[in-house]
Enzyme design. Sequence first.
Site, PDB file in Angstrom:
ATOM      1  N   SER A   7      -9.301  -8.229  11.375  1.00  0.00           N
ATOM      2  CA  SER A   7     -10.356  -7.386  10.808  1.00  0.00           C
ATOM      3  C   SER A   7     -11.732  -8.005  11.066  1.00  0.00           C
ATOM      4  O   SER A   7     -12.151  -8.114  12.211  1.00  0.00           O
ATOM      5  CB  SER A   7     -10.091  -7.175   9.311  1.00  0.00           C
ATOM      6  OG  SER A   7     -10.964  -6.223   8.769  1.00  0.00           O
ATOM      7  N   HIS A  63      -9.839   0.000   6.498  1.00  0.00           N
ATOM      8  CA  HIS A  63      -8.963   0.437   7.582  1.00  0.00           C
ATOM      9  C   HIS A  63      -8.233   1.735   7.227  1.00  0.00           C
ATOM     10  O   HIS A  63      -7.032   1.885   7.444  1.00  0.00           O
ATOM     11  CB  HIS A  63      -7.982  -0.681   7.964  1.00  0.00           C
ATOM     12  CG  HIS A  63      -8.691  -1.934   8.385  1.00  0.00           C
ATOM     13  ND1 HIS A  63      -9.381  -2.016   9.581  1.00  0.00           N
ATOM     14  CD2 HIS A  63      -8.863  -3.116   7.764  1.00  0.00           C
ATOM     15  CE1 HIS A  63      -9.931  -3.216   9.670  1.00  0.00           C
ATOM     16  NE2 HIS A  63      -9.648  -3.893   8.584  1.00  0.00           N
TER      17      HIS A  63
END
Length: 318
Positions: A102, A211
């Site tokens: 990420s 996400h």
Amino acid sequence: MTTHPHESSDSSPRYAVLFPGQGVQRPGMGEPWRATESWELVESVSRASGFDVAELLLTADQETLSRTDHAQISVFTASLLAWSELRSRESDARVVAVAGHSLGEYTALVAAGVLSVADGAWLVGERGRAMAEVARRRPGAMAAVMGADVDEVAALVDTFRQEGADLWVANHNSPQQTVIAGSRTAIDAAASRAAEAGLRYSVLPVTAACHSPYMEPASAALRRALELTHFAAGVLPVVANVDARAHYGGSQWQELSTRQLVSRVRWVESLNTLHEELDCTAFLDIGPGGTLAGLARRAQPGVPAHKFTAPAPLAVAA
């Protein structure tokens, strides 16, 4: 494992360097690096991002660091300090590819020479602010589901989606750990069904559904910043979260980084790519904590996974 003709046949490790994302931050995590030559990077990151990074790394408490924008720039900088010191202290270590979980993907892009330190810091600052604003306007939640493979968790999520709930698979972290994201109502409701299925379930201490489609506004804001950023050719392949494929530099990262905020982090697949396609023979977790080394051991149990989290010789950081 494939051996390419142009590669050395010696037995020294071919490292895949892994950079962590938000969640590993802790008070005082900059202290080990304060006396190193790499500490000068802190001023550069502060200037580019607009945050007082030294204060965040040295004196900020856990509540301050839990803010999305503070956490992201802090972890980015701490990981960058570790990377800089690794290259200085372990110059013989053969790094053949990088990946970041990420937020950590931005550190990976700097490490690979795709982004400059200033551009990486600016983007992380913009990303953190955009995500914090989305979390304020449309709070979400996330939970880790353990004890099932990703297909089983996806089936659970699909059941909720068919009932009209906002719930998605966010991270595939290890063969038996998948993170889901969505509305607080859906995350709470999924807990009981996970328990019925005999699964372990842990709600994460976050207020954003990262996400997932909840991050669309942040993705749009970040795209504008990405379009103003130069992505160089790079010197190392970076395995991207969104497709688990190896990429070098170039403008393709504008699209990959835009999609990342609303797409699943394919971490298990990324580790497979690093080992099986890029011939990495060891993983090296760079930055605070050591979470990624643990995930790598579970995803690739036959591959050594080490960590470099403080200014010490690599040999003692296994």
